[in-house]
Design an enzyme around this catalytic site. Structure first.
Site, mmCIF file in Angstrom:
data_model
loop_
_atom_site.group_PDB
_atom_site.id
_atom_site.type_symbol
_atom_site.label_atom_id
_atom_site.label_comp_id
_atom_site.label_asym_id
_atom_site.label_seq_id
_atom_site.Cartn_x
_atom_site.Cartn_y
_atom_site.Cartn_z
ATOM 1 N N ASP A 13 2.478 -7.418 6.192
ATOM 2 C CA ASP A 13 2.692 -7.085 7.592
ATOM 3 C C ASP A 13 1.320 -6.957 8.242
ATOM 4 O OD1 ASP A 13 1.674 -4.601 6.830
ATOM 5 O OD2 ASP A 13 3.437 -3.459 7.464
ATOM 6 N N HIS A 14 1.282 -6.471 9.472
ATOM 7 C CA HIS A 14 0.032 -6.353 10.209
ATOM 8 C C HIS A 14 -0.963 -5.409 9.537
ATOM 9 C CE1 HIS A 14 2.867 -3.320 11.601
ATOM 10 N NE2 HIS A 14 1.818 -2.545 11.874
ATOM 11 N N CYS A 70 1.428 -3.956 2.625
ATOM 12 C CA CYS A 70 1.659 -3.269 3.895
ATOM 13 C C CYS A 70 0.728 -2.063 3.914
ATOM 14 C CB CYS A 70 3.127 -2.897 4.094
ATOM 15 S SG CYS A 70 3.781 -1.575 3.052
ATOM 16 N N GLY A 71 0.932 -1.131 4.801
ATOM 17 C CA GLY A 71 0.044 0.015 4.903
ATOM 18 C C GLY A 71 0.001 0.850 3.646
ATOM 19 N N THR A 72 1.169 1.163 3.084
ATOM 20 C CA THR A 72 1.234 1.980 1.871
ATOM 21 C C THR A 72 1.716 1.208 0.655
ATOM 22 O OG1 THR A 72 3.519 2.645 2.262
ATOM 23 C CG2 THR A 72 1.765 4.067 3.201
ATOM 24 N N GLY A 73 2.339 0.063 0.848
ATOM 25 C CA GLY A 73 2.977 -0.685 -0.225
ATOM 26 C C GLY A 73 4.408 -0.251 -0.444
ATOM 27 N N ILE A 74 4.772 0.905 0.083
ATOM 28 C CA ILE A 74 6.094 1.479 -0.173
ATOM 29 C C ILE A 74 7.192 0.746 0.602
ATOM 30 C CG2 ILE A 74 7.519 3.558 0.007
ATOM 31 C CD1 ILE A 74 4.846 5.146 -0.366
ATOM 32 N N HIS A 103 5.875 -2.878 -18.879
ATOM 33 C CA HIS A 103 7.127 -2.144 -19.103
ATOM 34 C C HIS A 103 8.270 -2.554 -18.183
ATOM 35 C CE1 HIS A 103 4.909 1.491 -21.088
ATOM 36 N NE2 HIS A 103 4.747 0.357 -21.747
ATOM 37 N N ARG A 137 11.676 -2.513 -26.529
ATOM 38 C CA ARG A 137 12.533 -1.435 -26.029
ATOM 39 C C ARG A 137 12.716 -1.492 -24.513
ATOM 40 N NH1 ARG A 137 7.436 1.196 -26.287
ATOM 41 N NH2 ARG A 137 7.120 2.711 -24.615
ATOM 42 N N HIS A 138 11.838 -2.194 -23.827
ATOM 43 C CA HIS A 138 11.920 -2.288 -22.367
ATOM 44 C C HIS A 138 12.902 -3.367 -21.896
ATOM 45 C CE1 HIS A 138 8.512 0.384 -22.300
ATOM 46 N NE2 HIS A 138 7.858 -0.449 -23.096
#
Length: 146
Positions: A13-14, A70-74, A103, A137-138
């Site tokens: 994004d911007h 993005c700004g936070t990645g979240i 993982h 295991r993953h």
């Protein structure tokens, strides 16, 4: 794929535009072909649109892996993970980049341009691309994701 170089889809994004632009150069330095899906400047845009473009690109097999910024990645990771074939992980350092591949078999790296600096982002990108899924295991856990 372009020749023998793996194509990596990249979008932002911007808030992530400048970091995305820098990471395209890093991808080339590492021997990958970046496929830039936008945005093309700092004007305000909606991150779900660019997460959707990247998800479509992976679904169409135009790239196997991607990078979102993005700004936070979240926010952009939440938008990307709405697509069943996407396993997007927000990372903040080389360790989380390694573990999201090792993982979780993440196929999309998400970075927060307002959270980490360029050098850390480059390290995250390099480690993400160099690390293979551990399986074992993953595998059963990742299979339950989609």
């Amino acid at each position: 794929m372009t020749g023998n170089r793996e194509t990596i889809a990249i979008a932002s994004d911007h808030a992530g535009f400048e970091l995305k632009e820098a990471l395209k150069g890093t991808l080339e330095e590492l021997g990958f072909s970046p496929l830039d899906l936008g945005t093309d400047g700092p004007a305000s845009v909606d991150y779900p649109d660019f997460a959707g473009k990247l998800a479509s690109t992976l679904a169409e097999d135009k790239a196997k892996r991607g990078v979102l910024v993005c700004g936070t990645g979240i926010g952009i990771s939440i938008a990307a993970n709405r697509h069943r074939h996407i396993r997007a992980g927000v990372v903040h350092d080389a360790t989380t980049a390694r573990l999201t591949r090792l993982h979780n078999n993440a196929n999309v790296l998400c970075l927060g341009a307002r959270i980490i600096g360029l050098d850390v982002a480059k390290d995250c990108l390099r480690v993400f691309l160099e690390t293979d899924f551990e399986g074992g295991r993953h595998q059963n856990r990742v299979a339950k994701l989609g």
